[in-house]
Design a protein around this motif. Structure first.
Motif, PDB file in Angstrom:
ATOM      1  N   GLU A 233       0.809  -1.216  -0.027  1.00  0.00           N
ATOM      2  CA  GLU A 233       0.047   0.009  -0.120  1.00  0.00           C
ATOM      3  C   GLU A 233       0.888   1.295   0.101  1.00  0.00           C
ATOM      4  O   GLU A 233       0.556   2.283  -0.762  1.00  0.00           O
ATOM      5  CB  GLU A 233      -1.059   0.274   1.248  1.00  0.00           C
ATOM      6  CG  GLU A 233      -1.985  -1.240   1.262  1.00  0.00           C
ATOM      7  CD  GLU A 233      -2.969  -0.929   0.393  1.00  0.00           C
ATOM      8  OE1 GLU A 233      -3.173  -0.176  -0.222  1.00  0.00           O
ATOM      9  OE2 GLU A 233      -3.737  -2.331   0.277  1.00  0.00           O
TER      10      GLU A 233
ATOM     11  N   HIS B 254      -5.910   9.800  -4.560  1.00  0.00           N
ATOM     12  CA  HIS B 254      -5.672   8.312  -4.626  1.00  0.00           C
ATOM     13  C   HIS B 254      -4.574   8.040  -3.636  1.00  0.00           C
ATOM     14  O   HIS B 254      -4.566   6.993  -3.010  1.00  0.00           O
ATOM     15  CB  HIS B 254      -5.392   7.843  -5.851  1.00  0.00           C
ATOM     16  CG  HIS B 254      -5.841   6.725  -6.230  1.00  0.00           C
ATOM     17  ND1 HIS B 254      -7.295   6.123  -6.739  1.00  0.00           N
ATOM     18  CD2 HIS B 254      -5.416   5.331  -5.873  1.00  0.00           C
ATOM     19  CE1 HIS B 254      -7.321   4.840  -6.664  1.00  0.00           C
ATOM     20  NE2 HIS B 254      -5.892   4.312  -6.320  1.00  0.00           N
TER      21      HIS B 254
ATOM     22  N   GLU C 277      -4.264   5.414  -0.295  1.00  0.00           N
ATOM     23  CA  GLU C 277      -3.265   4.178  -0.250  1.00  0.00           C
ATOM     24  C   GLU C 277      -2.793   4.227   1.304  1.00  0.00           C
ATOM     25  O   GLU C 277      -2.466   3.371   1.859  1.00  0.00           O
ATOM     26  CB  GLU C 277      -2.387   4.132  -1.423  1.00  0.00           C
ATOM     27  CG  GLU C 277      -2.816   4.052  -2.718  1.00  0.00           C
ATOM     28  CD  GLU C 277      -3.894   2.779  -2.723  1.00  0.00           C
ATOM     29  OE1 GLU C 277      -3.863   1.935  -1.923  1.00  0.00           O
ATOM     30  OE2 GLU C 277      -4.581   2.968  -3.733  1.00  0.00           O
TER      31      GLU C 277
ATOM     32  N   HIS D 288      -5.007   3.249   3.617  1.00  0.00           N
ATOM     33  CA  HIS D 288      -5.088   1.648   3.597  1.00  0.00           C
ATOM     34  C   HIS D 288      -3.997   1.194   4.565  1.00  0.00           C
ATOM     35  O   HIS D 288      -4.198  -0.105   5.390  1.00  0.00           O
ATOM     36  CB  HIS D 288      -5.026   0.995   2.207  1.00  0.00           C
ATOM     37  CG  HIS D 288      -6.139   1.628   1.256  1.00  0.00           C
ATOM     38  ND1 HIS D 288      -6.347   1.228  -0.141  1.00  0.00           N
ATOM     39  CD2 HIS D 288      -7.276   2.317   1.517  1.00  0.00           C
ATOM     40  CE1 HIS D 288      -7.546   1.803  -0.573  1.00  0.00           C
ATOM     41  NE2 HIS D 288      -8.048   2.387   0.530  1.00  0.00           N
TER      42      HIS D 288
ATOM     43  N   GLU E 131      -3.325  -1.727  -9.131  1.00  0.00           N
ATOM     44  CA  GLU E 131      -4.513  -2.090  -8.345  1.00  0.00           C
ATOM     45  C   GLU E 131      -4.887  -3.627  -8.576  1.00  0.00           C
ATOM     46  O   GLU E 131      -5.159  -4.262  -7.367  1.00  0.00           O
ATOM     47  CB  GLU E 131      -5.748  -1.112  -8.665  1.00  0.00           C
ATOM     48  CG  GLU E 131      -5.689   0.406  -8.474  1.00  0.00           C
ATOM     49  CD  GLU E 131      -5.571   0.664  -7.195  1.00  0.00           C
ATOM     50  OE1 GLU E 131      -6.032  -0.349  -6.194  1.00  0.00           O
ATOM     51  OE2 GLU E 131      -4.562   1.414  -6.592  1.00  0.00           O
TER      52      GLU E 131
ATOM     53  N   VAL F 266      -2.858  -5.444  -6.177  1.00  0.00           N
ATOM     54  CA  VAL F 266      -3.334  -5.031  -5.030  1.00  0.00           C
ATOM     55  C   VAL F 266      -4.463  -6.174  -4.533  1.00  0.00           C
ATOM     56  O   VAL F 266      -4.478  -6.772  -3.860  1.00  0.00           O
ATOM     57  CB  VAL F 266      -3.616  -3.636  -4.526  1.00  0.00           C
ATOM     58  CG1 VAL F 266      -4.255  -3.496  -3.064  1.00  0.00           C
ATOM     59  CG2 VAL F 266      -2.208  -2.969  -4.593  1.00  0.00           C
TER      60      VAL F 266
ATOM     61  N   GLN G 242     -11.262  -2.823  -3.490  1.00  0.00           N
ATOM     62  CA  GLN G 242     -10.443  -3.114  -4.524  1.00  0.00           C
ATOM     63  C   GLN G 242     -11.554  -3.126  -6.051  1.00  0.00           C
ATOM     64  O   GLN G 242     -11.269  -2.507  -6.760  1.00  0.00           O
ATOM     65  CB  GLN G 242      -9.803  -4.320  -4.545  1.00  0.00           C
ATOM     66  CG  GLN G 242      -8.596  -4.169  -3.781  1.00  0.00           C
ATOM     67  CD  GLN G 242      -7.683  -2.837  -4.140  1.00  0.00           C
ATOM     68  OE1 GLN G 242      -7.544  -2.050  -3.410  1.00  0.00           O
ATOM     69  NE2 GLN G 242      -7.053  -2.995  -5.162  1.00  0.00           N
TER      70      GLN G 242
ATOM     71  N   GLU H 268     -11.977   0.398  -6.676  1.00  0.00           N
ATOM     72  CA  GLU H 268     -10.723   1.168  -7.228  1.00  0.00           C
ATOM     73  C   GLU H 268     -10.493   0.731  -8.530  1.00  0.00           C
ATOM     74  O   GLU H 268     -10.152   1.521  -9.491  1.00  0.00           O
ATOM     75  CB  GLU H 268      -9.759   0.849  -6.404  1.00  0.00           C
ATOM     76  CG  GLU H 268      -9.921   1.519  -5.007  1.00  0.00           C
ATOM     77  CD  GLU H 268      -8.691   1.970  -4.295  1.00  0.00           C
ATOM     78  OE1 GLU H 268      -7.622   1.586  -4.864  1.00  0.00           O
ATOM     79  OE2 GLU H 268      -8.638   2.624  -3.386  1.00  0.00           O
TER      80      GLU H 268
HETATM   81 FE1  FEO Z   1      -5.054   0.130  -1.460  1.00  0.00          FE
HETATM   82 FE2  FEO Z   1      -5.640   1.135  -4.277  1.00  0.00          FE
HETATM   83  O1  FEO Z   1      -5.418  -0.207  -3.114  1.00  0.00           O
END
Ligand code: FEO
Length: 171
Positions: free
Chosen positions: A17, A46, A50, A53, A94, A97, A127, A130
């Motif tokens: 992240e 954005h 992150e 997150h 993404e 992730v 996710q 996103e």
């Molecule tokens: Fe935290 Fe955009 O993944």
């Protein structure tokens, strides 16, 4: 039970992240340099998400009485060729992730760590959102191609300025 293997995977996820945070900061700087302030602000926001997150996972590890391990965050690659290239790279990031979150969910279930499984469901949903948002931008940029006025309008859209508002302001 908070299993060592799961804790270790979550620590790796914090690093992932943070890497995304770093990459998006570099992308925001690239857009700023191009004068595309809408894109720059969008991806800067954005980048902040992150970081949030990473902190969410950081705090979860503590709430399970685990220990956080911080690893080096590599410098972003940079060298962006075009806005489309940046957004396609963002989409790939993404997707990586998403795959990583899915792997940890699978591991947590395998290890009987249902608290981590439950915690990660927020990330699973996030996710989906996103990837959809970024893919939407990739599609628009593909459509626009080299048509600069299209890029300009999309930048205004991302800045929250609609075409109608601009027309009214001009009139
Ligand atoms: Fe935290 Fe955009 O993944």
């Amino acid at each position: 039970m908070f299993v060592e293997k799961v804790q270790s995977a979550l620590n790796q996820q914090i690093n992932m992240e943070l890497q995304a945070h770093y990459t998006y900061l570099a992308a925001a700087d690239y857009f700023e340099g191009m004068g595309l302030k809408g894109f720059s602000q969008w991806i800067f926001n954005h980048a902040e998400e992150e970081m949030a997150h990473a902190m969410k996972i950081y705090q979860f590890i503590h709430s399970r009485r685990g220990r956080v391990e911080l690893f080096p965050v590599p410098a972003p690659e940079g060298g962006f060729g075009s806005p489309q290239e940046v957004m396609e790279g963002t989409l790939r990031q993404e997707q990586k992730v998403t795959a990583s979150i899915d792997r940890i969910v699978k591991l947590a279930r395998l290890e009987g760590d249902y608290a981590t499984d439950s915690f990660l469901q927020w990330f699973v949903d996030e996710q989906v959102e996103e990837e959809e948002l970024v893919d939407d931008l990739v599609q628009k940029l593909r459509l626009i191609g080299d048509f600069k006025p299209g890029l300009y309008l999309l930048d205004r859209e991302l800045a929250g300025v609609g075409v109608l508002e601009e027309t009214e302001a001009a009139g």
